[in-house]
Motif scaffolding. Sequence first.
Motif, mmCIF file in Angstrom:
data_model
loop_
_atom_site.group_PDB
_atom_site.id
_atom_site.type_symbol
_atom_site.label_atom_id
_atom_site.label_comp_id
_atom_site.label_asym_id
_atom_site.label_seq_id
_atom_site.Cartn_x
_atom_site.Cartn_y
_atom_site.Cartn_z
ATOM 1 N N LYS A 188 0.815 -1.176 0.000
ATOM 2 C CA LYS A 188 0.000 0.000 0.000
ATOM 3 C C LYS A 188 0.848 1.223 0.000
ATOM 4 O O LYS A 188 1.974 1.192 -0.432
ATOM 5 C CB LYS A 188 -0.857 -0.049 1.215
ATOM 6 C CG LYS A 188 -1.527 -1.393 1.180
ATOM 7 C CD LYS A 188 -2.769 -1.452 1.808
ATOM 8 C CE LYS A 188 -3.301 -2.751 1.617
ATOM 9 N NZ LYS A 188 -4.373 -3.282 1.362
ATOM 10 N N LYS A 189 0.658 1.783 0.215
ATOM 11 C CA LYS A 189 1.398 3.027 0.172
ATOM 12 C C LYS A 189 2.664 2.898 0.985
ATOM 13 O O LYS A 189 2.763 3.392 2.095
ATOM 14 C CB LYS A 189 0.562 4.164 0.716
ATOM 15 C CG LYS A 189 -0.494 4.550 -0.220
ATOM 16 C CD LYS A 189 0.043 5.673 -1.029
ATOM 17 C CE LYS A 189 -1.021 6.198 -1.895
ATOM 18 N NZ LYS A 189 -0.641 6.429 -3.215
ATOM 19 N N LYS A 190 3.573 2.178 0.489
ATOM 20 C CA LYS A 190 4.870 2.087 1.135
ATOM 21 C C LYS A 190 5.891 1.843 0.058
ATOM 22 O O LYS A 190 5.559 1.498 -1.066
ATOM 23 C CB LYS A 190 4.896 0.971 2.184
ATOM 24 C CG LYS A 190 4.712 -0.429 1.624
ATOM 25 C CD LYS A 190 4.872 -1.440 2.721
ATOM 26 C CE LYS A 190 5.045 -2.816 2.089
ATOM 27 N NZ LYS A 190 5.453 -3.815 2.998
ATOM 28 N N ALA A 191 7.133 2.001 0.404
ATOM 29 C CA ALA A 191 8.195 1.808 -0.571
ATOM 30 C C ALA A 191 8.270 0.348 -0.980
ATOM 31 O O ALA A 191 7.918 -0.554 -0.220
ATOM 32 C CB ALA A 191 9.518 2.258 0.025
ATOM 33 N N ASP A 192 8.735 0.113 -2.192
ATOM 34 C CA ASP A 192 8.966 -1.247 -2.645
ATOM 35 C C ASP A 192 10.149 -1.824 -1.889
ATOM 36 O O ASP A 192 10.785 -1.147 -1.091
ATOM 37 C CB ASP A 192 9.262 -1.249 -4.156
ATOM 38 C CG ASP A 192 8.019 -0.919 -4.962
ATOM 39 O OD1 ASP A 192 6.907 -1.185 -4.482
ATOM 40 O OD2 ASP A 192 8.169 -0.386 -6.077
ATOM 41 N N ASP A 193 10.455 -3.088 -2.169
ATOM 42 C CA ASP A 193 11.549 -3.764 -1.490
ATOM 43 C C ASP A 193 12.858 -2.994 -1.572
ATOM 44 O O ASP A 193 13.663 -3.028 -0.653
ATOM 45 C CB ASP A 193 11.761 -5.169 -2.075
ATOM 46 C CG ASP A 193 10.599 -6.096 -1.747
ATOM 47 O OD1 ASP A 193 9.837 -5.797 -0.800
ATOM 48 O OD2 ASP A 193 10.456 -7.119 -2.438
ATOM 49 N N ASP A 194 13.065 -2.273 -2.665
ATOM 50 C CA ASP A 194 14.321 -1.534 -2.814
ATOM 51 C C ASP A 194 14.246 -0.127 -2.207
ATOM 52 O O ASP A 194 15.171 0.659 -2.316
ATOM 53 C CB ASP A 194 14.747 -1.464 -4.274
ATOM 54 C CG ASP A 194 13.768 -0.680 -5.153
ATOM 55 O OD1 ASP A 194 12.753 -0.193 -4.631
ATOM 56 O OD2 ASP A 194 14.038 -0.557 -6.349
ATOM 57 N N PHE A 198 -10.171 7.125 -5.425
ATOM 58 C CA PHE A 198 -9.583 7.736 -4.236
ATOM 59 C C PHE A 198 -8.056 7.670 -4.210
ATOM 60 O O PHE A 198 -7.461 7.331 -3.190
ATOM 61 C CB PHE A 198 -10.165 7.097 -2.965
ATOM 62 C CG PHE A 198 -11.661 7.131 -2.919
ATOM 63 C CD1 PHE A 198 -12.331 8.325 -2.700
ATOM 64 C CD2 PHE A 198 -12.405 5.983 -3.140
ATOM 65 C CE1 PHE A 198 -13.714 8.370 -2.678
ATOM 66 C CE2 PHE A 198 -13.790 6.017 -3.119
ATOM 67 C CZ PHE A 198 -14.447 7.214 -2.887
ATOM 68 N N ALA A 199 -7.443 7.971 -5.334
ATOM 69 C CA ALA A 199 -5.981 7.981 -5.395
ATOM 70 C C ALA A 199 -5.466 9.237 -4.705
ATOM 71 O O ALA A 199 -6.024 10.315 -4.868
ATOM 72 C CB ALA A 199 -5.518 7.959 -6.845
ATOM 73 N N SER A 200 -4.404 9.086 -3.936
ATOM 74 C CA SER A 200 -3.858 10.238 -3.226
ATOM 75 C C SER A 200 -2.972 11.088 -4.133
ATOM 76 O O SER A 200 -2.689 12.234 -3.826
ATOM 77 C CB SER A 200 -3.081 9.796 -1.997
ATOM 78 O OG SER A 200 -2.044 8.926 -2.364
ATOM 79 N N GLU A 201 -2.509 10.520 -5.246
ATOM 80 C CA GLU A 201 -1.715 11.263 -6.209
ATOM 81 C C GLU A 201 -2.399 11.214 -7.563
ATOM 82 O O GLU A 201 -3.221 10.350 -7.808
ATOM 83 C CB GLU A 201 -0.321 10.624 -6.366
ATOM 84 C CG GLU A 201 0.574 10.763 -5.162
ATOM 85 C CD GLU A 201 0.995 9.417 -4.612
ATOM 86 O OE1 GLU A 201 0.929 8.424 -5.346
ATOM 87 O OE2 GLU A 201 1.364 9.355 -3.443
ATOM 88 N N LYS A 202 -2.002 12.129 -8.435
ATOM 89 C CA LYS A 202 -2.489 12.096 -9.810
ATOM 90 C C LYS A 202 -2.014 10.785 -10.445
ATOM 91 O O LYS A 202 -0.881 10.359 -10.249
ATOM 92 C CB LYS A 202 -1.927 13.282 -10.590
ATOM 93 C CG LYS A 202 -2.295 13.266 -12.053
ATOM 94 C CD LYS A 202 -1.591 14.377 -12.837
ATOM 95 C CE LYS A 202 -1.808 14.168 -14.320
ATOM 96 N NZ LYS A 202 -0.894 14.960 -15.124
ATOM 97 N N TYR A 225 9.637 4.708 -4.043
ATOM 98 C CA TYR A 225 8.228 4.917 -4.319
ATOM 99 C C TYR A 225 8.182 6.059 -5.321
ATOM 100 O O TYR A 225 8.586 7.178 -5.012
ATOM 101 C CB TYR A 225 7.447 5.284 -3.054
ATOM 102 C CG TYR A 225 5.964 5.440 -3.303
ATOM 103 C CD1 TYR A 225 5.110 4.352 -3.230
ATOM 104 C CD2 TYR A 225 5.421 6.675 -3.650
ATOM 105 C CE1 TYR A 225 3.762 4.483 -3.485
ATOM 106 C CE2 TYR A 225 4.074 6.814 -3.902
ATOM 107 C CZ TYR A 225 3.245 5.710 -3.812
ATOM 108 O OH TYR A 225 1.896 5.843 -4.077
ATOM 109 N N VAL A 226 7.748 5.753 -6.535
ATOM 110 C CA VAL A 226 7.739 6.751 -7.604
ATOM 111 C C VAL A 226 6.442 7.549 -7.534
ATOM 112 O O VAL A 226 5.372 7.021 -7.814
ATOM 113 C CB VAL A 226 7.898 6.083 -8.991
ATOM 114 C CG1 VAL A 226 7.846 7.133 -10.096
ATOM 115 C CG2 VAL A 226 9.188 5.288 -9.057
ATOM 116 N N VAL A 227 6.562 8.814 -7.136
ATOM 117 C CA VAL A 227 5.407 9.686 -7.040
ATOM 118 C C VAL A 227 5.095 10.310 -8.396
ATOM 119 O O VAL A 227 3.942 10.406 -8.792
ATOM 120 C CB VAL A 227 5.640 10.798 -5.986
ATOM 121 C CG1 VAL A 227 4.475 11.782 -5.970
ATOM 122 C CG2 VAL A 227 5.826 10.184 -4.617
ATOM 123 N N ASP A 228 6.133 10.712 -9.123
ATOM 124 C CA ASP A 228 5.957 11.407 -10.392
ATOM 125 C C ASP A 228 6.830 10.768 -11.466
ATOM 126 O O ASP A 228 8.045 10.746 -11.346
ATOM 127 C CB ASP A 228 6.334 12.884 -10.220
ATOM 128 C CG ASP A 228 6.092 13.708 -11.469
ATOM 129 O OD1 ASP A 228 5.601 13.163 -12.487
ATOM 130 O OD2 ASP A 228 6.407 14.904 -11.435
#
Length: 173
Positions: free
Chosen positions: A6-12, A33-37, A15-18
């Motif tokens: 969920k909203k957490k970083a991947d294993d590495d 209900f996405a928190s980002e575009k 977290y790509v926001v843009d």
Amino acid sequence: GTLGGKKKADDDGTYVVDSNASGPALPNQALIFASEKIPLVDVIAIMGRIQNVDSLADWGKLPSTETAATVMWLPRAMYKKNIRNAKFTSWPVDPATGEPIGGAELEKAEKGRISKKNAEIGDAALDAVFDTWAWGASIATPDKVEKTLSLYKNGNTLDLNELTGAASRGRAV
């Protein structure tokens, strides 16, 4: 590429926001209900890498199968890694018009960038697509993927309204 699981970083830890995508947002994204575009191009980048259920993982070699061969659970982070490593095969088209999703200009502007292996794809888009078949879970199973994928992807066509509806239903669970 090579497939691993969920909203957490991947294993590495990323977290790509843009993704620096141009063009419009996913139509009706407010319904999920996405928190980002969620750029439409990011969804296209994902769907251009998915031909069928087997495009997501080597289901028989997932970590969960080490316990029981019939337990095929694809974790969200493994799905993201697999999609980012997968080969982009084609720009999806609208089932009603046969035109490229987002239009020919968007395809011309973005296809080169999103066709590359390890192209930047925003996590919000990856999560939205994953949620279409995960139904609130942190894992996906091949039966749910196959059933849900068939609602909005048929060959190279992509029904954006069905995809958004499936994401909305998946997040409502």
